[in-house]
Design an enzyme around this catalytic site. Sequence first.
Site: not given
Length: 432
Positions: A56, A182, A330, A362
């Site tokens: 990362e 999203c 989620a 959502c």
Amino acid sequence: MARSVSTGNALVPGEDGQLGAFDVVIVGGGAAGITVAAGLRKYSRGGRNLSVAIIEPSDRHFYQPGWTLVGAGVFTMKQTERPEASLIPPGVCWIRAAASAFEPERDRVTLPNGMHVGYRALVVCPGLQLNWSAIDGLTETLGRNGVCSNYSADHAEYTWRCIQALDGGNAVFTQPAMPIKCAGAPQKIMYLAADHLRRHGKLRDVGIDFMLTGEAIFGVPFFVPPLLATAKGYGIRLNYRHTLTAVDGPARKAIFSVTGADGAVSELVKPFSMLHVTPPQGAPDVIRNSPLANEAGWVSVDPATLRHTRYANVFSLGDAAGTSNAKTAAAVRLQAPVVVRRVVALLTGGPATATYDGYGSCPLTTEYGKVLLAEFTYGGKVEPSFPLDPRVPRKSNWLLKTRFLPYLYWNRMLRGSEIDIPHKPRRFEDAR
């Protein structure tokens, strides 16, 4: 603290250019990568040692579901940020670099400086790619001239300044082709902006347009009627089959490609006082150009096991995975335990039974203090966690969105805890 490896000088590669080899290499240190690493370390603490590394490059970690609230003046950006080093589980090696190539036939990942990291199992979760430059003129004007985006850590706070400055003209919100991170975010901020204008007596003075590439306001039909009612209540104009192609910031004009019902394409120039842009999104180039990719460029995995369709020791989750679920935190929360169990089973020869059902959530902020909580699994099957009608915006969901979910993310999920309120199919009467 996490062991951090600087690929420039901390380790000297061998003759084959090998930086090191691990039981598990995780590419990506976002929500998915940290959660999987924490789960694997919990397994290792049970007496079964696994060497784990995270590749990362960023030293900052963000709670991205909070950026809508940053753009609406509820959170500050600082509240959504933590140092990456503080989140990497103890005992996990942090290789501060980006993956530049995947070599699954040789069980290794290549870094930009040519070094290789070997593995017994690989977990690919670098997120997705925001293609800002696909819109002409956007990068030159983003963060000024009324052009903002909650999809950028550097510019989400500017969204709130733009909303506060609205006192006339047009506020334009865009949504590109799916999939995006999203899918509800482009309209969440629109509703909060409209509610802010209403509370300050300015709603009648500002025209609000939602410009969507698609032909529906939301991908799960069950939730479309209440969202249409919300947009209508604010006087929001819905413009389907409109794709943002260019922005002239100084002139405050947005250019859209419009596809008619007959397939004919035309151009529309739309003046704006404020323009909230959701950029086109896709698989990272490093995945798209690798043997791991499917035809669309995402990591090719089985949707239930999250295991690669061709390489048995490769798994993927989060935004980069080629699954049809919503790309949300989620989803990661329920994908991560499946990947952890599958990886451990692979390395130890144990049974592998854990599966993922496509769950995503959502929380749609329809106004300050109320949220419509959309929960669904593969195929758009509505499976709420609570017995209340999910089409109704509720104050309790606002508390869930603003307080409980951030706490769950930082203090439980990223530490490998597997807390879940079971979701299941439920029947509800037709909305009145």
